[in-house]
Enzyme design. Structure first.
Site, PDB file in Angstrom:
ATOM      1  N   GLU A 138       9.850   8.764 -15.752  1.00 15.80           N
ATOM      2  CA  GLU A 138       8.479   9.242 -15.979  1.00 15.80           C
ATOM      3  C   GLU A 138       7.941   8.792 -17.330  1.00 15.80           C
ATOM      4  OE1 GLU A 138       7.916  13.486 -14.059  1.00 15.80           O
ATOM      5  OE2 GLU A 138       9.871  13.304 -14.984  1.00 15.80           O
ATOM      6  N   SER A 152      15.703  21.602 -15.862  1.00 19.31           N
ATOM      7  CA  SER A 152      14.530  22.443 -16.076  1.00 19.31           C
ATOM      8  C   SER A 152      14.945  23.682 -16.852  1.00 19.31           C
ATOM      9  CB  SER A 152      13.943  22.845 -14.723  1.00 19.31           C
ATOM     10  OG  SER A 152      13.143  24.000 -14.873  1.00 19.31           O
ATOM     11  N   HIS A 201       0.836  -1.210   0.000  1.00 25.79           N
ATOM     12  CA  HIS A 201       0.000   0.000   0.000  1.00 25.79           C
ATOM     13  C   HIS A 201       0.872   1.261   0.000  1.00 25.79           C
ATOM     14  CE1 HIS A 201      -3.245  -2.788   1.327  1.00 25.79           C
ATOM     15  NE2 HIS A 201      -2.273  -3.284   2.095  1.00 25.79           N
TER      16      HIS A 201
END
Ligand code: ARG
Length: 476
Positions: free
Chosen positions: A308, A295, A174
């Site tokens: 990702e 970035s 979980h």
């Protein structure tokens, strides 16, 4: 010299020439631009050319073996196919506007080069059995390459697991800390799953490795073709059993897509984990500069874009699979043009999975683990709660009772006044031996059962995993 370009129109009026489709004879008018723009597949099936050439070589050898064409004609066509292969390989091949697909393009050019002999290439063959043959050859080669790359990722997981020694981290259920596990154990969990996908590739290849050549458009041929011989010539394990099924089924494509999707989903899970691990909050791993991105605005950022995208591509792969399943649904026997829609999802899935495997493998092999952070997270006192309850079981207490005692102590410790260790020490059923279980690094050593997360079973597991990877590699 049959190698010299030659215009078929001057020697053979019926041969396909530039500007004509393969089927122009039945039609009074040329195809509309709208039809050609909508139905062409050349833009995406060009990559089948090596398989199309291989299929044509085998077919033309088969035609000569059974006497349908002469050995001289066979040699002329084979020579022309060699020239075409050279042109395609060298990027010198000039496509004609009438080339609907790679099959049309190759046949047109062979006929330009070999004249009347070239016009015999398609004897006893349909593009339906031709494209089915090409795609099966393509799948055999590409799926093996994918299997090799999956095994390379398994090897990296094995190497990192080997080097991880006794490093441990929290195991989660979980996504809540559950029990400590060795890092090696965690890494190998992904390795075993990837191994099952390699086995699935081998299983799928058994059904892919069937030659449809000789099935014709749908029903076989009046000519004395020998599908067994062309199957053997092309290196297929066997030929089709039923001509309607041969050109009119694509379940093997769906199966390939399913396996590719499962690999993609394994990578998506790994990706999600590394997104978490590389946050400041977890801090379990740091990415190598070559496998991270920055970035455009925030100078301090180092982002896990590979992880990702591996996660994101899972959605796309599911789309490739389910989209094609929907295309297949309800199609009557045998070939339907709908089947042309098999290629783009399959090619996309192979391309995406191949690149994702390369990127994830590089990312994991170059990353740095941060054992202090992993172990600090795993050494939370409550991680040993199950060990405490199991100690009471060894002292004769029913597990449900010991679970309840330890649960109450954890609840008490969470009030923040006294540590779990202190509470354990003074509890009449627990005491000093039990308190030792709460010490850092002890819990993971308690997992002693086969296949478990502690050092004793993990040492065995490492050797079994090493053997399983070697066995998969030997099957490639
Ligand atoms: N480009 C077609 C495909 O991919 C080749 C087969 C065409 N067959 C036909 N009967 N029109 O399926």
């Amino acid at each position: 010299d049959s190698r010299e370009p030659q215009h078929s129109s001057s020697t053979e009026p019926e041969a396909p020439a530039s500007g004509r489709t393969l089927w122009h004879g039945r039609f009074g008018e040329p195809p509309s631009d709208a039809l050609m723009a909508f139905t062409e597949s050349l833009s995406f099936d060009q990559r089948l050319w090596p398989d199309d050439i291989a299929g044509s070589r085998a077919h033309v050898r088969g035609l000569a073996r059974t006497g349908i064409i002469s050995d001289l004609e066979r040699d002329q066509v084979i020579d022309a196919l060699d020239v075409v292969a050279g042109e395609l390989d060298g990027g010198r091949f000039v496509f004609a506007p009438s080339d609907e697909d790679i099959h049309t393009a190759v046949e047109r050019r062979v006929t330009e080069l070999a004249g009347p002999a070239g016009a015999k290439l398609h004897t006893g063959r349909s593009r339906n059995d031709q494209v089915a043959t090409d795609l099966r050859l393509w799948c055999k080669r590409e799926l093996r390459l994918i299997a090799e790359r999956v095994i390379a990722l398994q090897q990296v997981l094995l190497d990192r697991a080997d080097a991880a020694g006794q490093i441990y981290l929290p195991g989660y259920t979980h996504l809540q800390r559950a029990q400590p596990v060795l890092l090696a154990h965690h890494l190998l969990a992904h390795g075993w799953s990837l191994g099952r996908q390699v086995e699935r590739i081998f299983d799928a290849l058994v059904r892919i490795d069937v030659s449809p050549l000789g099935a014709g458009a749908l029903a076989g041929s009046s000519l004395p073709l020998d599908p067994d011989a062309t199957a053997a010539d092309l290196g297929f394990a066997r030929r089709f059993e039923n001509s309607l099924d041969a050109g009119g089924s694509r379940d093997h494509v769906a199966e390939a897509l399913f396996v590719l999707t499962l690999i993609g989903l394994d990578l998506a899970r790994i990706g999600e984990e590394w997104v978490l691990w590389t946050t400041d909050e977890f801090g379990f791993a740091r990415l190598d500069d070559g496998y991270a991105t920055g970035s455009s605005m925030l100078p301090q950022k180092k982002n896990p874009d590979i992880a990702e995208l591996a996660r994101g591509k899972g959605g796309r792969l599911i789309g490739d699979l389910t989209g094609f399943l929907a295309t297949m649904k309800g199609l009557p026997l045998s070939y339907n043009r709908d089947y042309q829609e098999d290629k783009e999802p399959l090619f996309d899935a192979v391309d995406q999975v191949r690149r994702a495997l390369g990127a994830i493998t590089g990312m994991i092999s170059t990353a740095t683990f941060v054992p202090e952070r992993m172990q600090a997270a795993a050494d939370a006192e409550a991680s040993s709660a199950t060990d405490l309850a199991e100690l009471l079981v060894q002292r004769g207490m029913p597990f449900r009772d010991s679970h309840s005692i330890v649960g109450a102590l954890v609840r008490e410790s969470l009030r923040g006044e006294r540590s779990l260790r202190a509470l354990v020490l003074e509890h009449p059923a627990l005491g000093p031996d039990a308190a030792m279980l709460v010490a850092p690094g002890v819990s993971v050593t308690r997992r002693i059962t086969a296949g478990g997360a502690g050092p004793i079973p993990v040492a065995v597991q490492l050797e079994r995993f090493r053997a399983s990877v070697a066995a998969l590699r030997a099957r490639i």
